[in-house]
Design an enzyme around this catalytic site. Sequence first.
Site, PDB file in Angstrom:
ATOM      1  N   ARG A 162     104.319  35.199  92.146  1.00 23.57           N
ATOM      2  CA  ARG A 162     105.243  36.329  92.041  1.00 23.57           C
ATOM      3  C   ARG A 162     105.137  37.095  90.738  1.00 23.57           C
ATOM      4  O   ARG A 162     105.547  38.251  90.665  1.00 23.57           O
ATOM      5  CB  ARG A 162     106.677  35.872  92.319  1.00 23.57           C
ATOM      6  CG  ARG A 162     106.858  35.542  93.808  1.00 23.57           C
ATOM      7  CD  ARG A 162     108.199  34.995  94.086  1.00 23.57           C
ATOM      8  NE  ARG A 162     108.289  33.683  93.438  1.00 23.57           N
ATOM      9  CZ  ARG A 162     109.037  32.699  93.860  1.00 23.57           C
ATOM     10  NH1 ARG A 162     109.782  32.857  94.917  1.00 23.57           N
ATOM     11  NH2 ARG A 162     109.058  31.560  93.224  1.00 23.57           N
ATOM     12  N   GLU A 211     108.785  18.040  87.182  1.00 23.12           N
ATOM     13  CA  GLU A 211     109.788  16.983  87.333  1.00 23.12           C
ATOM     14  C   GLU A 211     109.159  15.712  87.909  1.00 23.12           C
ATOM     15  O   GLU A 211     109.454  14.617  87.470  1.00 23.12           O
ATOM     16  CB  GLU A 211     110.924  17.483  88.230  1.00 23.12           C
ATOM     17  CG  GLU A 211     112.095  16.547  88.281  1.00 23.12           C
ATOM     18  CD  GLU A 211     113.252  17.105  89.079  1.00 23.12           C
ATOM     19  OE1 GLU A 211     114.229  16.370  89.274  1.00 23.12           O
ATOM     20  OE2 GLU A 211     113.184  18.269  89.519  1.00 23.12           O
TER      21      GLU A 211
END
Length: 191
Positions: free
Chosen positions: A77, A114
């Site tokens: 994006r 993560e």
Amino acid sequence: MQESVSTKLQTGIKATTNCDHLKRLIREVPDFPKPGILFYDITTLLKDKAGFATLIDLLSEHYVGKDVDLVLGMEARGFIFAPALAYRLNAGFVPVRKPGKLPAATQKHDYALEYGTNTLEIHRDAIQKGQRVIIVDDLLATGGTVEATARLAESLGGEIAGLGFVVELDFLNPRAKLKQYDVFSLLHYDK
């Protein structure tokens, strides 16, 4: 006839447009991509021609006069905003890609997620020593991707003139790991 933000940018007059109205153009999707997550979908903003133009104008306004040589955009994006911003700032555009997508010799940077790691790549000849670059993306969440991109740019000799985002998730405190950079976000969300 009222002067447009684009005209104001060209004449050097700062626009005073409040960008909170852009939030109304962003769709909120609960439980995406997994339960408990509220996803801010910018595709509804992108398809609104006045909203998209205002977004690019306001991002551009922040960087006018900062002698930007290159605008870097991360896959995918960031590719929406960085070329438009580069055009407005009379700068070049450099794509930062996932591994294996660039055809010439690349510099890469691995960074922690993560649960695991990811890698970004840039052409080794994309940035010359001393060039001033800004890095643009749609969303600033944890700051890991943009930090990796900044490290890539710096490893090639680039000077980071700023980091720009459409949306920042303030509740994740992303600026904590980006203290050394000028961070600018148009829209802020607290939850």
